[in-house]
Design a protein around this motif. Structure first.
Motif, PDB file in Angstrom:
ATOM      1  N   ALA A 126       0.802  -1.183  -0.069  1.00 11.74           N
ATOM      2  CA  ALA A 126       0.030  -0.211   0.055  1.00 11.74           C
ATOM      3  C   ALA A 126       0.869   1.199  -0.054  1.00 11.74           C
ATOM      4  O   ALA A 126       0.569   2.192  -0.728  1.00 11.74           O
ATOM      5  N   ILE A 127       2.005   1.149   0.680  1.00 17.44           N
ATOM      6  CA  ILE A 127       2.746   2.381   0.856  1.00 17.44           C
ATOM      7  C   ILE A 127       3.453   2.438  -0.352  1.00 17.44           C
ATOM      8  O   ILE A 127       3.690   3.721  -1.126  1.00 17.44           O
ATOM      9  N   ILE A 128       3.708   1.477  -1.040  1.00 23.19           N
ATOM     10  CA  ILE A 128       4.280   1.319  -2.716  1.00 23.19           C
ATOM     11  C   ILE A 128       3.349   1.901  -3.670  1.00 23.19           C
ATOM     12  O   ILE A 128       3.622   2.815  -4.402  1.00 23.19           O
ATOM     13  N   GLY A 129       2.076   1.386  -3.337  1.00 23.77           N
ATOM     14  CA  GLY A 129       1.002   1.449  -4.362  1.00 23.77           C
ATOM     15  C   GLY A 129       0.326   2.755  -4.204  1.00 23.77           C
ATOM     16  O   GLY A 129      -0.130   3.171  -5.358  1.00 23.77           O
ATOM     17  N   ALA A 130       0.014   3.255  -3.192  1.00 26.90           N
ATOM     18  CA  ALA A 130      -0.847   4.488  -2.891  1.00 26.90           C
ATOM     19  C   ALA A 130      -0.258   5.678  -3.774  1.00 26.90           C
ATOM     20  O   ALA A 130      -1.036   6.436  -4.689  1.00 26.90           O
ATOM     21  N   PRO A 131       0.980   6.225  -3.783  1.00 21.61           N
ATOM     22  CA  PRO A 131       1.625   7.235  -4.642  1.00 21.61           C
ATOM     23  C   PRO A 131       1.362   6.794  -6.126  1.00 21.61           C
ATOM     24  O   PRO A 131       1.095   7.679  -6.747  1.00 21.61           O
ATOM     25  N   TYR A 132       1.435   5.761  -6.564  1.00 23.22           N
ATOM     26  CA  TYR A 132       1.361   5.417  -8.102  1.00 23.22           C
ATOM     27  C   TYR A 132      -0.185   5.445  -8.550  1.00 23.22           C
ATOM     28  O   TYR A 132      -0.302   5.873  -9.438  1.00 23.22           O
TER      29      TYR A 132
END
Length: 325
Positions: free
Chosen positions: A307-313
């Protein structure tokens, strides 16, 4: 040739991340010790590697494959880069039924929880189909209905958490998506599904290529749109359901991996499917490895890391879609 090289490079990255996943944790294992642990049963670290880290890393790869390919199929069918199994409510449905088991039947056998999650994924899918058919919506609006279905299940999960606050730890661990405690039993339960569903998914690449052209062109080319869309959606939900049933509610893999793959190799699904699967596995391995070392001796669930990786994307995709429209 370039596209094949990208797929091969992604595979080599997966091998590297897989090795790192076996090496890092509360106890760091060097490469020579790691090799001897695999080859010799009486090695110093053989138990840690073979019984704890190896099955955990294998299930990371398998679940990454399943979630990513499920996202590829779904995004292609609804022609929406923001669609994914967790966005359309399939993951939330699995989470709700898993929470029911955790809160209402805490003494159930171990196999009941993944079975309930798989049932929940298909129940959410059926509910989504019923609502979509009654409203006769377009494939693009299918995602919005899925978000609404997911919100209903999420509300149910929140109600159970408030209703049974004393049993919250296990539920939160599962719903955040964790590989903690996963062993060879989970690998053996997931492996046959992935071995069957992944080749079937790749074999459908021509139909997915046609669906990308739109419904009118698909009809003109002789494709039975309603039947094929249903079968492909069922395939996507099956991949997502069995993956979520094994590792919990992990988000963003089915959203990010297909989009990155499409950016790298274009719109041909014969390349998108294998590349997205490898990217999904790499994201899972990276997230799990970082989660194990970031606050030693405790660990951050892999679902939180993705989620930390994916949320900004995801925010980047939203802004990109807004500018396009």
């Amino acid at each position: 040739m370039r596209k094949i090289m990208i797929v091969i490079f992604s595979f080599l990255l997966m091998v590297i991340f897989f090795t790192i996943s076996l090496s890092v944790g509360t106890v760091t294992i060097s490469l020579p010790d790691l090799f001897s642990s695999v080859m010799q049963k009486d090695s110093q670290f053989s138990f840690i590697v073979m019984e704890y880290r190896l099955p955990r890393s294998v299930i990371s790869i398998l679940a990454g494959f399943g979630l990513a390919v499920a996202g590829v199929i779904l995004q292609s069918l609804v022609r929406n880069p923001l669609a994914s199994p967790d966005v359309i409510g399939v993951t939330k449905g699995a989470g709700f039924f898993a929470a029911l088991v955790i809160f209402l039947f805490p003494d159930s056998p171990a196999y009941v929880l993944p079975a309930a999650a798989l049932f929940g994924a298909f129940f959410a899918f059926i509910l989504l189909l019923i609502i979509s058919k009654r409203l006769t919506i377009s494939p693009a609006a299918f995602t919005l209905v899925g978000i609404a279905v997911g919100a209903i299940f999420q509300a149910g999960i929140q109600y159970l958490i408030v209703k049974f606050p004393t049993d919250i730890n296990m539920a939160l661990l599962w719903m955040s998506g964790s590989l903690w405690g996963r062993g060879w039993n989970e690998v053996l339960s997931l492996l046959p599904w992935i071995m069957i569903l992944l080749p079937i998914s790749w074999s459908q690449y021509q139909k997915l290529n046609v669906f990308q052209l739109g419904d009118e062109y698909s009809k003109a080319l002789g494709l039975d749109i309603i039947r094929q869309r249903f079968l492909l959606l069922l395939l996507s939900v099956s991949l997502a359901g069995v993956s979520v049933a094994s590792v919990g509610s992990i988000g963003f893999i089915g959203l990010i991996a297909p989009h990155i793959a499409r950016q790298l190799v274009g719109g041909r699904h014969q390349y998108i499917i294998p590349l997205a699967a490898l990217i999904g596995a790499n994201l899972m391995l990276i997230g799990d490895s970082i989660g194990r070392v970031i606050i030693i001796p405790r660990e951050v669930p892999v679902g939180v890391m993705t989620a930390i990786i994916g949320a900004p994307y995801f925010v980047y995709l939203l802004r990109k879609e807004r500018k396009r429209n």
